[in-house]
Structures are given as structure tokens and as C-alpha cells.
Design a protein around this motif. Sequence first.
Motif, mmCIF file in Angstrom:
data_model
loop_
_atom_site.group_PDB
_atom_site.id
_atom_site.type_symbol
_atom_site.label_atom_id
_atom_site.label_comp_id
_atom_site.label_asym_id
_atom_site.label_seq_id
_atom_site.Cartn_x
_atom_site.Cartn_y
_atom_site.Cartn_z
ATOM 1 N N TYR A 183 -26.963 -24.977 -57.035
ATOM 2 C CA TYR A 183 -25.774 -25.838 -57.060
ATOM 3 C C TYR A 183 -24.738 -25.384 -58.093
ATOM 4 C CZ TYR A 183 -22.721 -29.870 -57.553
ATOM 5 O OH TYR A 183 -21.613 -30.672 -57.633
ATOM 6 N N ASP A 184 -25.152 -25.199 -59.340
ATOM 7 C CA ASP A 184 -24.197 -24.854 -60.399
ATOM 8 C C ASP A 184 -23.491 -23.541 -60.109
ATOM 9 O OD1 ASP A 184 -24.806 -27.163 -61.778
ATOM 10 O OD2 ASP A 184 -26.291 -26.203 -63.075
ATOM 11 N N SER A 185 -24.237 -22.555 -59.613
ATOM 12 C CA SER A 185 -23.644 -21.260 -59.284
ATOM 13 C C SER A 185 -22.670 -21.378 -58.125
ATOM 14 C CB SER A 185 -24.747 -20.261 -58.928
ATOM 15 O OG SER A 185 -24.200 -19.034 -58.492
ATOM 16 N N GLU A 234 -31.444 -26.717 -54.651
ATOM 17 C CA GLU A 234 -30.787 -27.416 -55.745
ATOM 18 C C GLU A 234 -30.501 -26.501 -56.926
ATOM 19 O OE1 GLU A 234 -28.716 -30.568 -57.049
ATOM 20 O OE2 GLU A 234 -29.783 -30.441 -55.136
ATOM 21 N N ASN A 235 -31.320 -25.483 -57.124
ATOM 22 C CA ASN A 235 -31.123 -24.552 -58.239
ATOM 23 C C ASN A 235 -29.856 -23.718 -58.075
ATOM 24 O OD1 ASN A 235 -33.527 -25.352 -59.513
ATOM 25 N ND2 ASN A 235 -34.750 -23.876 -58.326
ATOM 26 N N ARG A 271 -12.538 -31.040 -57.679
ATOM 27 C CA ARG A 271 -13.976 -30.886 -57.901
ATOM 28 C C ARG A 271 -14.800 -31.817 -57.004
ATOM 29 N NH1 ARG A 271 -16.488 -28.411 -62.334
ATOM 30 N NH2 ARG A 271 -18.748 -28.793 -62.396
ATOM 31 N N MET A 280 -21.009 -24.057 -57.230
ATOM 32 C CA MET A 280 -19.825 -24.768 -57.718
ATOM 33 C C MET A 280 -18.912 -23.827 -58.500
ATOM 34 S SD MET A 280 -17.942 -27.504 -58.198
ATOM 35 C CE MET A 280 -18.925 -28.945 -57.737
ATOM 36 N N GLU A 281 -19.471 -23.049 -59.401
ATOM 37 C CA GLU A 281 -18.670 -22.145 -60.221
ATOM 38 C C GLU A 281 -17.985 -21.085 -59.366
ATOM 39 O OE1 GLU A 281 -16.784 -20.103 -63.259
ATOM 40 O OE2 GLU A 281 -17.558 -22.157 -63.132
ATOM 41 N N ASP A 335 -17.720 -30.700 -54.415
ATOM 42 C CA ASP A 335 -19.061 -31.285 -54.478
ATOM 43 C C ASP A 335 -19.504 -31.788 -53.113
ATOM 44 O OD1 ASP A 335 -21.381 -32.578 -56.085
ATOM 45 O OD2 ASP A 335 -20.504 -34.276 -55.006
#
Length: 218
Positions: free
Chosen positions: A59-61, A56-57, A76, A63-64, A80
Motif C-alpha cells: 500500500y505505502d509504495s 497490504e504490504n 490523496r 501510494m507514493e 486511496d
Amino acid sequence: MQNYKTDILIVGTGASGLFAALHCPSDKNILMITKDAVENSDSFLAQGGICVLRDENDYDSFMEDTLKAGHYENRRESVDIMIRSSREVINELIGYGVDFARQENGELNYTREGCHSKARILFHEDITGKEITRNLLKAVQKLPNVRILEYVTMLDLIERDNTCFGILAKDKNNEYLTIEADNTILASGGIGGLYEHSTNYPHLTILSKKSPTSKVVR
């Protein structure tokens, strides 16, 4: 003109089409078609790996990196879905026999490719596409409700009032055939056909130059 009827028609027998067939209801008759021999799809040619959300950590990377690679024109919500479902898909592929590279301790071996800023790519030597697709094909060929027709080219959709009822196609002898289907899945790829020079198989095109220009109305 030959006529076929089926519950579900899948145009294309690459990884996408095969994965779709494996997720269709087992009580439905499924007909798959491909322009050439079933092994001659671009999915067999893919050398690179497949990305997966490691935790989960990440995810943001993840996505970017994906949005950046798509010049932020990506949908988007679709990105996702791709990220969130990636681990489940990988587990399914392993269940079908796909042999991803592993470390000495037996854990999956992740690498970094393309625009990914972190190692989140799984692979099988440099023939990842072949490894995935051949195992999916084996699984599909075991299904009693699936039939694959080779050397059949889709020409047009059969539609009425914006509803698809199947396709018009031709076989290797240039004889026309219709395939009526309650549901039609287009998994035909062919984007390489937009370009004059491509590493794709030459028979894989989005639309044949000899295809009818008008819809076939049922």
C-alpha cells in the motif's frame, strides 16, 4: 426535435461508462450515448495494463508511486479509494470474462510499467483496453434495461438552479434532440481533444466548437 426520457443517462460508452451502467440499479431505465460507433472509444485503444494492490504490504509504495507520478498534486483521498478498490475491480473484470495474462501455474502475471516501482500491473498482450472494454460491452448489451444510442453528440446540459435535468444533443443528421434524465453521468473522456496532435480518435473532444455557449434552462 426528438425528446427522450430516462431514469439514468450515461454520456460515453468507454470503460468508465460501461462500468457505471453495470453498477446502476437494475430497476432503472438507462440510456447511453456515444458520438460514433460504440467500438470507437479510446478505451479500446489503450495498450498498457491496469494497476492493482497486490497485498497490504504494497500500500505505502503504491501510494507514493501514484503521488509522485502526479507531482504530489493528487487528491490523496481519491488515490486511496483507487488503491483500496483495485482488487475488487480486478475480480469484477475477471468475472465479466477479461482474460489477464497468467503464469504457467495459472496465477496472475504482474509486470511493471510507468512510474510504478514494483510489478503490480495486469495486462492482456498489448491490447488490455480492448480486452477490458469489449467484455464490459458484452455484459452491458445483455442488460434488458440499457439502451445505447450511437452517433449522438452531447451539446450542453439542461439545468436549472445548478441542478442537471439531462442534456441537449444532436444526431448524425444534425437534428437536435433532448434527453431528460433523473440522473446524468458524464463518462465522456475527451481530454485528448485539448491537444492539436493526439493518438485519440479525432471525434473525441471535451466540447464541440459548435456547441452552444449558454446553458439550456428547463
